[in-house]
Write a protein that holds these residues in place. Structure first.
Motif, PDB file in Angstrom:
ATOM      1  N   THR A 278       0.170  32.121  16.959  1.00 46.43           N
ATOM      2  CA  THR A 278       1.248  33.075  17.250  1.00 46.43           C
ATOM      3  C   THR A 278       1.320  33.355  18.742  1.00 46.43           C
ATOM      4  OG1 THR A 278      -0.263  34.906  16.813  1.00 46.43           O
ATOM      5  CG2 THR A 278       1.156  34.161  15.000  1.00 46.43           C
ATOM      6  N   ASP A 279       0.155  33.353  19.359  1.00 45.98           N
ATOM      7  CA  ASP A 279       0.162  33.519  20.816  1.00 45.98           C
ATOM      8  C   ASP A 279       0.885  32.349  21.461  1.00 45.98           C
ATOM      9  OD1 ASP A 279      -3.179  34.934  20.888  1.00 45.98           O
ATOM     10  OD2 ASP A 279      -1.205  35.884  20.700  1.00 45.98           O
ATOM     11  N   LEU A 280       0.544  31.158  20.965  1.00 48.74           N
ATOM     12  CA  LEU A 280       1.183  29.989  21.564  1.00 48.74           C
ATOM     13  C   LEU A 280       2.677  29.975  21.259  1.00 48.74           C
ATOM     14  CD1 LEU A 280      -1.441  27.172  20.949  1.00 48.74           C
ATOM     15  CD2 LEU A 280      -1.235  28.760  22.833  1.00 48.74           C
ATOM     16  N   ASP A 281       3.034  30.424  20.037  1.00 53.69           N
ATOM     17  CA  ASP A 281       4.465  30.465  19.705  1.00 53.69           C
ATOM     18  C   ASP A 281       5.199  31.404  20.638  1.00 53.69           C
ATOM     19  OD1 ASP A 281       4.122  30.094  16.081  1.00 53.69           O
ATOM     20  OD2 ASP A 281       4.206  28.647  17.743  1.00 53.69           O
ATOM     21  N   ALA A 282       4.517  32.458  21.029  1.00 55.50           N
ATOM     22  CA  ALA A 282       5.164  33.399  21.948  1.00 55.50           C
ATOM     23  C   ALA A 282       5.455  32.722  23.290  1.00 55.50           C
ATOM     24  CB  ALA A 282       4.272  34.625  22.161  1.00 55.50           C
ATOM     25  N   ILE A 283       4.633  31.763  23.601  1.00 51.20           N
ATOM     26  CA  ILE A 283       4.870  31.020  24.843  1.00 51.20           C
ATOM     27  C   ILE A 283       6.016  30.038  24.610  1.00 51.20           C
ATOM     28  CG2 ILE A 283       3.888  29.356  26.458  1.00 51.20           C
ATOM     29  CD1 ILE A 283       1.159  30.720  25.934  1.00 51.20           C
TER      30      ILE A 283
ATOM     31  N   ALA B  12       7.575  24.533  21.108  1.00 46.68           N
ATOM     32  CA  ALA B  12       7.385  23.097  21.345  1.00 46.68           C
ATOM     33  C   ALA B  12       7.695  22.815  22.802  1.00 46.68           C
ATOM     34  CB  ALA B  12       8.321  22.300  20.404  1.00 46.68           C
ATOM     35  N   GLY B  13       7.603  21.561  23.111  1.00 44.75           N
ATOM     36  CA  GLY B  13       7.975  21.176  24.465  1.00 44.75           C
ATOM     37  C   GLY B  13       6.821  21.309  25.443  1.00 44.75           C
ATOM     38  N   ALA B  14       7.177  21.219  26.676  1.00 45.76           N
ATOM     39  CA  ALA B  14       6.167  21.169  27.731  1.00 45.76           C
ATOM     40  C   ALA B  14       5.388  22.470  27.832  1.00 45.76           C
ATOM     41  CB  ALA B  14       6.845  20.850  29.065  1.00 45.76           C
ATOM     42  N   MET B  15       6.042  23.589  27.647  1.00 42.99           N
ATOM     43  CA  MET B  15       5.339  24.877  27.739  1.00 42.99           C
ATOM     44  C   MET B  15       4.274  24.962  26.664  1.00 42.99           C
ATOM     45  SD  MET B  15       6.765  27.204  30.045  1.00 42.99           S
ATOM     46  CE  MET B  15       7.018  28.824  29.343  1.00 42.99           C
ATOM     47  N   ARG B  16       4.685  24.547  25.464  1.00 46.18           N
ATOM     48  CA  ARG B  16       3.734  24.577  24.361  1.00 46.18           C
ATOM     49  C   ARG B  16       2.583  23.645  24.652  1.00 46.18           C
ATOM     50  NH1 ARG B  16       3.498  27.016  19.180  1.00 46.18           N
ATOM     51  NH2 ARG B  16       1.705  26.050  18.140  1.00 46.18           N
ATOM     52  N   LEU B  17       2.904  22.490  25.137  1.00 42.72           N
ATOM     53  CA  LEU B  17       1.875  21.498  25.459  1.00 42.72           C
ATOM     54  C   LEU B  17       0.896  22.049  26.474  1.00 42.72           C
ATOM     55  CD1 LEU B  17       0.817  18.595  25.180  1.00 42.72           C
ATOM     56  CD2 LEU B  17       2.386  17.935  27.009  1.00 42.72           C
TER      57      LEU B  17
ATOM     58  N   ALA C 128      -5.615  31.443  32.739  1.00 39.14           N
ATOM     59  CA  ALA C 128      -4.333  30.776  32.975  1.00 39.14           C
ATOM     60  C   ALA C 128      -3.455  30.878  31.739  1.00 39.14           C
ATOM     61  CB  ALA C 128      -4.568  29.311  33.368  1.00 39.14           C
ATOM     62  N   LEU C 129      -4.068  30.731  30.584  1.00 39.84           N
ATOM     63  CA  LEU C 129      -3.308  30.839  29.340  1.00 39.84           C
ATOM     64  C   LEU C 129      -2.774  32.263  29.175  1.00 39.84           C
ATOM     65  CD1 LEU C 129      -2.313  29.670  26.712  1.00 39.84           C
ATOM     66  CD2 LEU C 129      -4.539  30.139  25.689  1.00 39.84           C
ATOM     67  N   ASN C 130      -3.631  33.231  29.482  1.00 35.70           N
ATOM     68  CA  ASN C 130      -3.188  34.629  29.414  1.00 35.70           C
ATOM     69  C   ASN C 130      -2.016  34.853  30.358  1.00 35.70           C
ATOM     70  OD1 ASN C 130      -5.262  35.050  27.653  1.00 35.70           O
ATOM     71  ND2 ASN C 130      -6.532  36.253  29.052  1.00 35.70           N
ATOM     72  N   ARG C 131      -2.098  34.274  31.499  1.00 38.83           N
ATOM     73  CA  ARG C 131      -1.013  34.447  32.465  1.00 38.83           C
ATOM     74  C   ARG C 131       0.271  33.804  31.965  1.00 38.83           C
ATOM     75  NH1 ARG C 131      -1.499  35.632  37.754  1.00 38.83           N
ATOM     76  NH2 ARG C 131      -3.332  36.682  36.910  1.00 38.83           N
ATOM     77  N   LEU C 132       0.126  32.640  31.392  1.00 36.00           N
ATOM     78  CA  LEU C 132       1.310  31.961  30.858  1.00 36.00           C
ATOM     79  C   LEU C 132       1.919  32.798  29.736  1.00 36.00           C
ATOM     80  CD1 LEU C 132       3.166  29.527  30.826  1.00 36.00           C
ATOM     81  CD2 LEU C 132       1.534  28.349  29.348  1.00 36.00           C
ATOM     82  N   TYR C 133       1.039  33.361  28.968  1.00 34.10           N
ATOM     83  CA  TYR C 133       1.523  34.249  27.897  1.00 34.10           C
ATOM     84  C   TYR C 133       2.316  35.404  28.494  1.00 34.10           C
ATOM     85  CZ  TYR C 133       1.398  37.351  23.849  1.00 34.10           C
ATOM     86  OH  TYR C 133       1.743  38.165  22.817  1.00 34.10           O
ATOM     87  N   ALA C 134       1.756  35.979  29.574  1.00 28.37           N
ATOM     88  CA  ALA C 134       2.438  37.112  30.211  1.00 28.37           C
ATOM     89  C   ALA C 134       3.791  36.676  30.764  1.00 28.37           C
ATOM     90  CB  ALA C 134       1.563  37.672  31.323  1.00 28.37           C
TER      91      ALA C 134
END
Lengths: 376, 870
Positions: free
Chosen positions: A325-330, A333-338, A363-369
């Motif tokens: 779900t965290d990743l889905d928030a990012i 699919a696509g490059a962001m998901r990757l 970095a992942l936390n930041r991307l999430y933000a």
């Protein structure tokens, strides 16, 4: 003969708290310094309230061996202003005889009449029938137990013997400076007033640490205090009462979080609700939280922080739980998901160095933000 | 969709209907010259499919013939749903219809909608990718509208194949995240990952560095302060030690004690000195007594010895005198003998001299005679010389003769010249008449030419005188005269009258000269140095000697006698010298004996005097005095030894006193030095402690810790952002590669027809190739040659067409003069690409390059007149 006195130590006047982050109003350090200085008045008041005519300061009255003239002179002036109290100042390790020689010269030469520097081990009759046996610290590290000399100091028959020393009863550094916990017995003391520990500690009925009257670190989780000591007579067990004197509370709050727990709510529940303005609070979050939980905790802390003198949120010990779900928030699919998936894999790869994993997680936390803030 | 036929009417030059029939699958080629209408066909198709029938815009008005009219365009198409006819007319009664097998399917706006759906919607649809008008040879040309339409078409195509590019690459969200990440990172770091000047990272590092320096400065000051405190404590203790009453008293007591000890030592030393003097006196006295005694004995012995010596010397003197007398006598005899030998030698020398003089005189007489003879001859020769000289100086010399001869020759030459040119007369006599003709110089010779130089009368016997008048004169006449004058002058100067005479005179002179030379040589032989020298030599000879000297011995004998005499004289001289030497030695010995005798006498005399002087002394008395003196000396020596044994060491007491004094002085000096030193330290300490350096050090320590923590956080933040940036960029790059892979896969074999290892990089904003990679080099497309860009664009369109076809969206590829910059070598490969991609597709190529496209192959199309289909 009843003898009462105030036992305190480790005022550390002149400490500047440079390690404290100044809030936007830029005045916390000043408030902390002022609180320390004000303890002279508070101790004097405590003495009056207790009917004590003497305040024994067991070392480290000054934070450094060379306090500024303002610190020194203003402290002496404040003591002078409490003219009904006799101030007995013992050199500690911070303001030892050698390094702080100018201070003791000043006190010896130009101090108010009610302020006394204890520069040698001679017994002093501070009041008829009461002898003060001081153990001034000559240098910063003596390598020996200074209270040993007390066993050889003679006082007239029938005199109360009150020892005054500065040092630890536990020798952490193997320096040989440990004060035996039964020094009161070996030296025939009615009371041994110790200083050096900033926290309250009763070694024995006759051997006490009052702690500092104004806290300065996140160690003891209480406000500062002093001891009002009453000795009813020769051989009597001292009656010791604690008097809270501290203005600021330095508190450390552990916040363990569980998976799925609402971090913000957990924080809200644990926080003090009163006297936040005079509280310095360090929150040590532990356990596990999701990315959202991290963010929520941070937001919650930021929300409460302005009410406190200082609020320091430490999340070093708070693990991050990543899920889809965290990743889905990012992105789905696509490059962001990757990118997110790769960062998550790196953060969870036990074969990698901890720092690398930590960086990847951050970095992942930041991307999430970024993602949760960016419009879709 | 595939086109099968196209019909035009009132479209530009085609006012009458024209048709293109039989458009096939695969490659179709309409190859015609310029201005044949190929582009009109292209524009007509575009108008049919994309310009509404109600339009009166530029793209329609430009289709109208010059004379006006309403353009009509029809196209037969074939789709999966069957064959349709789309007809459209503009301007005059605009309409649009779609029919199938003559049955109306749609008209007006419905027909327009039907057409749009056929093309897949959008402004241009696949035609933006696949329909290339003339002049647009690269992928990024055309109007903005056309380019935008093409971009949409490309995106639609790629999205249909691989998915939406935004979805794959993250689109705007990715852009936003990357931009934000870069922006945040850019605040901290430069593009190379270094801290950005003035940024928070650089500031944090500078803060730490500044804090470190500040801390070090405070630490040094604290150290100095502590050092000063330690030093002051030490000095204070030292001063206290020095000024302590106990210490002062002790120093004073030691000084006094040292002084007393040294005084006592000095007094004792004086006593020792006195004892030493006493001993010295006793020593002197004892020595004197002993000396007196010894002297007496010595003098007596000396006297006896002197007497013996004197006797001996006297005897030696007498002996030396006797030896000398003998030697004198011998020397006298040797001198006599030597004198005798010397006289004999002299006589022999005189005799030899006489003999030699006699020989000389005889030689001189001979010499005289020779010289006199030579002198006579020399005088005679000299006279001869003088005579010859007189003769040899007369007459012409050689030079004169040469000159004269030259003149004579010149005269002869002049005469010959004159004669050769002169008038000549010749007489040939009759027999018996010879000599009857005479000239002044005589009769003419028979048959002999006689030159006539001047008026000359010739006498002819019996006739008279014949005058010959040569006229002005023959050539050279004046020359002859002048030369002749010269000759006369020369002869005159020489004193002769003719050349012959001159020759004779010259010869005489020469002969005289030869003789002169000869007699001179004779004279030189006789008197090389001259006659006067002979005369002088003669004068030096002695007068002839009188007598014949027959009483003298021969010279040889005389010389021999002389030698013998000389040898004898030498021998006698040597003997004399040896005897002299012996005599001299005897004299010396006598002198030495005399001296010794005199010395012995003197010594005897002195010993007698000394003995006489001591005669009054009693030897026993002297012995007693000597003993007494000895005893006194012994006593004095013992006393001195005892004193010395007990004497204190004055050097030690003196040294002790000096030391103690110096210690006391040093203490005072040290006290005097300590006070200002302590005062100076007080001032320094007060100053530093008043500045709260320890507090400030501690404060700086805390600030440094904070700064380091902050710097570490910043550095972590940088790492996090960098990691995030790398992750996002890598993911986007991979996604982009995946997005373009389908078209890259289609394009790859086509590119390899031209370049075996070529690849294209794509821009994800334009979805067009942005660089070509070949031979390991990456080249931006926009810097490639026009031909290469054209070829890439061509191949990309073919790849797009194939992708569309694979996606079930068949659209014809229409290329109007699409390979204008391609050379003949590559164009064949482009044709190969066309045919490769034509499988399952329809490609219509419009070209004016009939010859070049002859090798393209495919179906040849023609524009023919059409019967009105209406």
């Amino acid at each position: 003969m009843i003898f009462r006195f105030i036992h305190s130590s480790d005022l550390h006047l002149g400490r500047r708290f440079a390690n404290i982050t100044e809030p936007p109003d830029g005045n916390l350090r000043g408030r902390l310094m002022e609180a320390r200085f004000d303890k002279i008045r508070v101790l004097a008041e405590a003495a009056r309230e207790q009917g004590a005519g003497h305040v024994l300061l067991a070392g480290d009255t000054f934070d450094s061996a060379t306090p500024s003239l303002q610190v020194l002179r203003q402290a002496l002036a404040a003591m002078r202003d409490a003219a009904d109290v006799q101030w007995w100042l013992l050199p500690g390790n911070h303001d030892n005889l050698r390094n702080a020689e100018p201070v003791w010269d000043e006190i010896g030469g130009d101090a108010p009449e009610n302020v006394h520097g204890l520069l040698d081990t001679s017994a002093i009759e501070i009041t008829p029938g009461v002898a003060l046996l001081p153990c001034p610290v000559p240098v910063r590290a003596t390598g020996r137990d200074l209270t040993e000399d007390l066993t050889r100091v003679q006082t007239p028959e029938g005199t109360l013997r009150i020892g005054l020393a500065h040092g630890g009863v536990v020798d952490f550094t193997d320096s040989g400076e440990q004060i035996p916990p039964d020094r009161d017995k070996s030296a025939g003391l009615d009371y041994l007033a110790l200083g050096d520990w900033h926290g309250r500690l009763q070694v024995s009925a006759r051997t006490q640490y009052p702690g500092t009257p104004e806290q300065d670190r996140f160690k003891h989780d209480t406000r500062g205090q002093c001891l009002a000591v009453t000795i009813m007579g020769l051989g009597a067990t001292p009656e010791v009462s604690e008097i809270e004197t501290g203005s600021f509370l330095w508190a450390e709050l552990a916040l363990p979080l569980h998976e799925g727990e609402d971090a913000a709510a957990a924080l809200d529940a644990r926080l003090l609700t009163t006297e936040r303005r005079n509280t310095l609070l360090r929150i040590k979050a532990g356990g596990w939280a999701s990315l959202a939980g991290h963010a929520a905790l941070r937001v919650a802390a930021e929300r409460h922080a302005p009410e406190f003198a200082m609020l320091d949120l430490r999340t070093d010990g708070l693990g991050t739980l990543h899920d889809m779900t965290d990743l889905d928030a990012i992105d789905h699919a696509g490059a962001m998901r990757l990118a997110a998936e790769r960062l998550m894999a790196e953060a969870e790869d036990a074969t990698l160095a901890e720092e690398q994993r930590d960086i990847a997680a951050a970095a992942l936390n930041r991307l999430y933000a970024y993602s949760t803030e960016a419009p879709r | 969709m595939k086109l099968r036929a196209i019909t035009l009417k009132d479209v530009r030059r085609f006012t009458d209907p024209v048709r293109i029939d039989g458009i096939d699958n695969g490659v179709n080629v309409l190859s015609a010259p310029n201005e044949f209408g190929k582009s009109t066909v292209f524009d007509a198709l575009r108008a049919l499919f994309f310009v509404p029938h109600g339009s009166r815009g530029k793209e329609i008005s430009q289709l109208r013939p010059h004379a006006g009219g309403a353009p009509e365009i029809s196209v037969e198409i074939e789709t999966a749903d069957g064959t349709f006819l789309i007809s459209k007319r503009w301007l005059g009664k605009p309409e649009v219809r779609v029919t199938r097998a003559g049955v109306m399917i749609a008209q007006a706006d419905e027909a327009e909608g039907w057409i749009a759906r056929l093309l897949g919607g959008g402004d241009g649809g696949p035609s933006g990718l696949l329909w290339v008008r003339q002049g647009l040879n690269s992928l990024a040309e055309g109007s903005n509208k056309e380019q935008q339409a093409a971009l949409v078409a490309r995106r639609d195509l790629l999205s249909s194949v691989t998915g939406e590019v935004e979805e794959m690459t993250g689109g705007r969200r990715m852009d936003a995240a990357l931009a934000r990440c870069r922006e945040e990172l850019g605040v901290y770091a430069t593009g190379t990952g270094r801290p950005r000047a003035g940024g928070p990272w650089a500031d944090a590092m500078q803060e730490v560095d500044g804090m470190v320096l500040e801390r070090e400065a405070f630490a040094r000051r604290v150290e100095k302060l502590q050092t000063a405190l330690t030093e002051r404590a030490r000095l204070r203790r030292e001063l206290a030690d020095l000024e302590a009453s106990e210490a002062v008293g002790e120093r004073k007591a030691r000084l006094e004690a040292a002084k007393a000890a040294h005084g006592a030592a000095q007094a004792y030393a004086e006593k020792v000195t006195l004892a030493m003097r006493t001993l010295q006196v006793a020593t002197t006295t004892a020595e004197r007594a002993r000396n007196d005694l010894e002297n007496l004995k010595t003098i007596k012995n000396d006297y006896a010895s002197a007497m013996q010596n004197d006797e001996k010397a006297k005897a030696q003197l007498l002996e030396a005198q006797a030896v000398l007398a003998i030697a004198e006598q011998a020397f006298g005899a040797a001198v006599g003998e030597h004198d005798t030998a010397e006289r004999g030698h002299q006589r022999a020398a005189d005799l030899l001299q006489q003999v030699q003089a006699r020989s000389k005189a005889i030689a001189a007489n001979d010499r005289r005679r020779e010289l006199e003879e030579r002198l006579g001859q020399a005088n005679a020769a000299r006279q001869a010389v003088e005579a010859e000289v007189a003769v040899a100086s007369v007459g012409p010399n050689e030079t004169d003769m040469e000159h004269l001869r030259a003149l004579a020759a010149a005269l002869s030459t002049a005469r010959a010249l004159r004669d050769s040119t002169a008038t000549r007369v010749m007489m040939r006599y009759l027999p018996g008449q010879e000599g009857s003709l005479r000239h002044p110089k005589g009769p003419l010779e028979h048959n002999t030419a006689l030159p006539i130089h001047t008026d000359t009368g010739l006498h002819i016997d019996g006739l008279g005188e014949l005058l010959v008048l040569p006229g002005e004169g023959p050539e050279g006449l004046s020359d002859v005269a002048s030369v002749k004058t010269e000759v006369s002058t020369a002869l005159s100067s020489l004193g002769v009258s003719s050349v012959d005479e001159a020759e004779v005179a010259h010869r005489k002179r020469k002969e005289a000269g030869d003789r002169l030379t000869q007699v001179r040589a004779e004279l030189a032989a006789l008197a090389p140095k001259g006659i006067e020298d002979l005369q002088r030599q003669l004068a030096t000879l002695p007068a002839p000697a009188a007598g014949d000297g027959t009483d003298l011995p021969a010279e040889e004998e005389a010389a021999k006698n002389l030698d013998n005499a000389k040898a004898l004289a030498a021998e006698r001289a040597a003997t004399r010298d040896a005897v002299r030497e012996r005599r001299d030695d005897a004299r010396m010995a006598r002198v030495q004996a005399q001296v010794r005798h005199e010395a012995a006498a003197e010594r005897l005399k002195s010993a007698g005097i000394a003995l006489e002087r001591l005669a009054s002394k009693d030897e026993a008395e002297l012995v007693r005095l000597a003993d007494t003196a000895e005893t006194e000396w012994t006593n004095a020596d013992t006393a001195l030894s005892q004193l010395r044994a007990a004497a204190p060491d004055i050097s030690t007491t003196e040294a002790t006193l000096k030391r103690v004094q110096s210690v006391s002085n040093a203490a005072h000096q040290r006290i005097d030095a300590l006070r200002p030193a302590i005062a100076a330290l007080n001032e320094r300490i007060t100053g530093n402690s008043g500045e709260a350096v320890e507090e400030r050090l501690q404060e700086t320590d805390e600030k440094l810790e904070v700064a380091r923590t902050h710097c570490a956080r910043v550095e972590r933040e940088v790492k996090v952002l960098q990691r995030l940036q790398r992750a996002l960029e890598a993911a986007r790059s991979e996604a982009r590669d995946r997005y373009f892979e389908p078209v890259a896969e289609e394009l790859r074999p086509l590119l390899h027809l031209l370049w075996p290892d070529a690849e294209l990089n794509w821009a994800d904003d334009t979805l067009l190739p942005q660089s070509l990679i070949r031979n390991g080099q990456e080249e931006p497309v926009d810097i490639l040659s026009g031909g290469t860009q054209e070829q890439i664009a061509f191949l990309v369109r073919l790849a797009f067409a194939r992708l569309l076809a694979k996606g079930g969206r068949h659209a014809p590829v229409i290329l109007d003069d699409a390979l204008v910059f391609t050379d003949d070598g590559r164009i064949e490969r482009m044709f190969d690409a066309l045919h490769r991609q034509a499988e399952g597709q329809q490609i219509i190529v419009l070209s004016c390059r009939q010859r070049a496209f002859r090798d393209l192959g495919g179906k040849a199309l023609k524009i023919t007149a059409a019967v009105d289909q209406e």
